[in-house]
Design a protein around this motif. Structure first.
Motif, PDB file in Angstrom:
ATOM      1  N   LEU A  13     -20.515  -6.767  47.543  1.00  0.00           N
ATOM      2  CA  LEU A  13     -21.507  -6.632  46.476  1.00  0.00           C
ATOM      3  C   LEU A  13     -21.978  -7.985  45.963  1.00  0.00           C
ATOM      4  O   LEU A  13     -23.188  -8.219  45.816  1.00  0.00           O
ATOM      5  N   THR A  14     -21.040  -8.880  45.690  1.00  0.00           N
ATOM      6  CA  THR A  14     -21.430 -10.200  45.175  1.00  0.00           C
ATOM      7  C   THR A  14     -22.152 -11.020  46.246  1.00  0.00           C
ATOM      8  O   THR A  14     -22.982 -11.869  45.923  1.00  0.00           O
ATOM      9  N   THR A  15     -21.847 -10.747  47.506  1.00  0.00           N
ATOM     10  CA  THR A  15     -22.547 -11.421  48.600  1.00  0.00           C
ATOM     11  C   THR A  15     -24.010 -10.987  48.646  1.00  0.00           C
ATOM     12  O   THR A  15     -24.912 -11.815  48.797  1.00  0.00           O
ATOM     13  N   VAL A  16     -24.251  -9.683  48.495  1.00  0.00           N
ATOM     14  CA  VAL A  16     -25.625  -9.166  48.469  1.00  0.00           C
ATOM     15  C   VAL A  16     -26.398  -9.771  47.288  1.00  0.00           C
ATOM     16  O   VAL A  16     -27.542 -10.214  47.430  1.00  0.00           O
ATOM     17  N   LEU A  17     -25.759  -9.806  46.126  1.00  0.00           N
ATOM     18  CA  LEU A  17     -26.398 -10.407  44.948  1.00  0.00           C
ATOM     19  C   LEU A  17     -26.656 -11.895  45.185  1.00  0.00           C
ATOM     20  O   LEU A  17     -27.669 -12.439  44.750  1.00  0.00           O
ATOM     21  N   GLY A  18     -25.738 -12.534  45.896  1.00  0.00           N
ATOM     22  CA  GLY A  18     -25.903 -13.955  46.205  1.00  0.00           C
ATOM     23  C   GLY A  18     -27.104 -14.212  47.099  1.00  0.00           C
ATOM     24  O   GLY A  18     -27.804 -15.215  46.940  1.00  0.00           O
ATOM     25  N   LEU A  19     -27.345 -13.301  48.043  1.00  0.00           N
ATOM     26  CA  LEU A  19     -28.515 -13.429  48.916  1.00  0.00           C
ATOM     27  C   LEU A  19     -29.804 -13.299  48.111  1.00  0.00           C
ATOM     28  O   LEU A  19     -30.764 -14.039  48.330  1.00  0.00           O
ATOM     29  N   ILE A  20     -29.803 -12.353  47.191  1.00  0.00           N
ATOM     30  CA  ILE A  20     -30.974 -12.168  46.324  1.00  0.00           C
ATOM     31  C   ILE A  20     -31.192 -13.410  45.465  1.00  0.00           C
ATOM     32  O   ILE A  20     -32.316 -13.893  45.307  1.00  0.00           O
ATOM     33  N   TYR A  21     -30.085 -13.951  44.934  1.00  0.00           N
ATOM     34  CA  TYR A  21     -30.157 -15.127  44.064  1.00  0.00           C
ATOM     35  C   TYR A  21     -30.745 -16.334  44.788  1.00  0.00           C
ATOM     36  O   TYR A  21     -31.654 -16.996  44.279  1.00  0.00           O
ATOM     37  N   ILE A  22     -30.224 -16.623  45.977  1.00  0.00           N
ATOM     38  CA  ILE A  22     -30.674 -17.834  46.681  1.00  0.00           C
ATOM     39  C   ILE A  22     -32.132 -17.703  47.114  1.00  0.00           C
ATOM     40  O   ILE A  22     -32.872 -18.681  47.140  1.00  0.00           O
ATOM     41  N   TRP A  23     -32.580 -16.466  47.422  1.00  0.00           N
ATOM     42  CA  TRP A  23     -33.974 -16.256  47.784  1.00  0.00           C
ATOM     43  C   TRP A  23     -34.875 -16.511  46.577  1.00  0.00           C
ATOM     44  O   TRP A  23     -35.914 -17.162  46.691  1.00  0.00           O
ATOM     45  N   LEU A  24     -34.461 -16.015  45.431  1.00  0.00           N
ATOM     46  CA  LEU A  24     -35.235 -16.229  44.209  1.00  0.00           C
ATOM     47  C   LEU A  24     -35.254 -17.711  43.823  1.00  0.00           C
ATOM     48  O   LEU A  24     -36.260 -18.222  43.339  1.00  0.00           O
ATOM     49  N   ILE A  30     -38.184 -17.198  38.166  1.00  0.00           N
ATOM     50  CA  ILE A  30     -37.353 -17.128  36.959  1.00  0.00           C
ATOM     51  C   ILE A  30     -36.354 -15.965  37.022  1.00  0.00           C
ATOM     52  O   ILE A  30     -35.315 -15.982  36.353  1.00  0.00           O
ATOM     53  N   ALA A  31     -36.623 -14.983  37.875  1.00  0.00           N
ATOM     54  CA  ALA A  31     -35.720 -13.828  38.018  1.00  0.00           C
ATOM     55  C   ALA A  31     -34.349 -14.242  38.557  1.00  0.00           C
ATOM     56  O   ALA A  31     -33.376 -13.493  38.430  1.00  0.00           O
ATOM     57  N   LEU A  32     -34.257 -15.433  39.150  1.00  0.00           N
ATOM     58  CA  LEU A  32     -32.969 -15.892  39.675  1.00  0.00           C
ATOM     59  C   LEU A  32     -31.912 -15.932  38.573  1.00  0.00           C
ATOM     60  O   LEU A  32     -30.722 -15.697  38.820  1.00  0.00           O
ATOM     61  N   TRP A  33     -32.337 -16.216  37.347  1.00  0.00           N
ATOM     62  CA  TRP A  33     -31.376 -16.341  36.248  1.00  0.00           C
ATOM     63  C   TRP A  33     -30.790 -14.995  35.844  1.00  0.00           C
ATOM     64  O   TRP A  33     -29.653 -14.925  35.382  1.00  0.00           O
ATOM     65  N   VAL A  34     -31.550 -13.912  36.021  1.00  0.00           N
ATOM     66  CA  VAL A  34     -31.034 -12.576  35.708  1.00  0.00           C
ATOM     67  C   VAL A  34     -29.909 -12.225  36.678  1.00  0.00           C
ATOM     68  O   VAL A  34     -28.822 -11.792  36.282  1.00  0.00           O
ATOM     69  N   VAL A  35     -30.173 -12.447  37.965  1.00  0.00           N
ATOM     70  CA  VAL A  35     -29.132 -12.228  38.979  1.00  0.00           C
ATOM     71  C   VAL A  35     -27.991 -13.209  38.744  1.00  0.00           C
ATOM     72  O   VAL A  35     -26.820 -12.887  38.948  1.00  0.00           O
ATOM     73  N   GLY A  36     -28.353 -14.404  38.273  1.00  0.00           N
ATOM     74  CA  GLY A  36     -27.370 -15.437  38.001  1.00  0.00           C
ATOM     75  C   GLY A  36     -26.441 -15.120  36.843  1.00  0.00           C
ATOM     76  O   GLY A  36     -25.434 -15.804  36.643  1.00  0.00           O
ATOM     77  N   ILE A  37     -26.767 -14.123  36.083  1.00  0.00           N
ATOM     78  CA  ILE A  37     -25.881 -13.649  34.999  1.00  0.00           C
ATOM     79  C   ILE A  37     -24.942 -12.556  35.525  1.00  0.00           C
ATOM     80  O   ILE A  37     -23.740 -12.571  35.265  1.00  0.00           O
ATOM     81  N   ILE A  38     -25.510 -11.633  36.301  1.00  0.00           N
ATOM     82  CA  ILE A  38     -24.738 -10.496  36.797  1.00  0.00           C
ATOM     83  C   ILE A  38     -23.713 -10.914  37.860  1.00  0.00           C
ATOM     84  O   ILE A  38     -22.536 -10.526  37.797  1.00  0.00           O
ATOM     85  N   MET A  39     -24.158 -11.701  38.843  1.00  0.00           N
ATOM     86  CA  MET A  39     -23.290 -12.058  39.968  1.00  0.00           C
ATOM     87  C   MET A  39     -22.017 -12.795  39.548  1.00  0.00           C
ATOM     88  O   MET A  39     -20.913 -12.402  39.940  1.00  0.00           O
ATOM     89  N   PRO A  40     -22.099 -13.852  38.755  1.00  0.00           N
ATOM     90  CA  PRO A  40     -20.864 -14.549  38.381  1.00  0.00           C
ATOM     91  C   PRO A  40     -19.948 -13.719  37.498  1.00  0.00           C
ATOM     92  O   PRO A  40     -18.735 -13.928  37.495  1.00  0.00           O
ATOM     93  N   ALA A  41     -20.520 -12.776  36.746  1.00  0.00           N
ATOM     94  CA  ALA A  41     -19.671 -11.895  35.930  1.00  0.00           C
ATOM     95  C   ALA A  41     -18.740 -11.093  36.841  1.00  0.00           C
ATOM     96  O   ALA A  41     -17.556 -10.898  36.540  1.00  0.00           O
TER      97      ALA A  41
END
Length: 199
Positions: A13-24, A30-41
């Motif tokens: 799950l965190t890997t999938v979110l990480g892929l989304i994050y790095i693409w953003l 700016i959406a990278l920061w939203v994923v950047g809150i969820i993934m590290p949590a």
């Protein structure tokens, strides 16, 4: 299959979110920061389970840094045109403070890991944490050089996560290295355009 998923579901799950994050991040969205809150949590739990206490602590910082980054990108504007912050080269005046902060951070985190945890990789865990502080700060200010910091962090993390049997995360960080190199050149062309517009 069920056993496999029960063991690695959080890693996946965190890997999938990480892929989304790095693409953003590559797209400078700016959406990278939203994923950047969820993934590290979620990473806090993952890393703690695998004894990567430095990374677990760093994930807490990532959540706070993502909130900071979201605020900066959303509300901080350029003084002259009231436009969003542009991608720029890191000012030379920032290099010495960044280097000093990195080495002090590395030493402090290493001491904490050795003194208060049973970490088996304190040297490298503290290294990636300290450099990540610099990387996130540089990303929040849209400095081009943030990609260079992440290339180093990601490469070291690949080795760490393979060693700690977090295979999907290790693969993700291997991909991060490649995307960070591509991101550097993309942002570099954008930074050059900004610099040309200022002259």
């Amino acid at each position: 299959m069920t056993t496999f998923l029960s063991i690695y579901w959080l890693d996946i799950l965190t890997t999938v979110l990480g892929l989304i994050y790095i693409w953003l991040e590559y797209k400078a969205s700016i959406a990278l920061w939203v994923v950047g809150i969820i993934m590290p949590a979620l990473d806090i739990v993952l890393y703690w389970q695998h004894g990567l206490y430095g990374d677990a602590g760093m994930a807490c910082y990532y959540v706070m840094a993502a909130l900071y980054g979201l605020f900066i990108w959303k509300f901080k504007k350029t003084r002259k045109k009231k436009e969003p912050l542009p991608i720029i080269y890191m000012p030379r005046s920032k290099y010495l403070p960044a280097i000093v902060f990195f080495f002090v951070g590395w030493a402090v985190i290493y001491y904490i890991l050795v003194k208060w945890t049973n970490s088996t990789v304190p040297l490298f865990d503290s290294f990636t944490n300290a450099l990540s502080f610099i990387g996130l700060w540089a990303l929040a200010h849209k400095y081009l050089e943030q990609w260079l910091f992440w290339i180093v962090v990601d490469a070291v993390c690949v080795v760490l996560y393979v060693h700690k049997d977090i295979p999907f995360k290790a693969s993700l960080y291997g991909l991060y290295v490649i995307i960070a190199i591509a991101g550097y050149y993309k942002w570099k062309s954008m930074a050059k355009r900004v610099k040309a517009d200022q002259h």
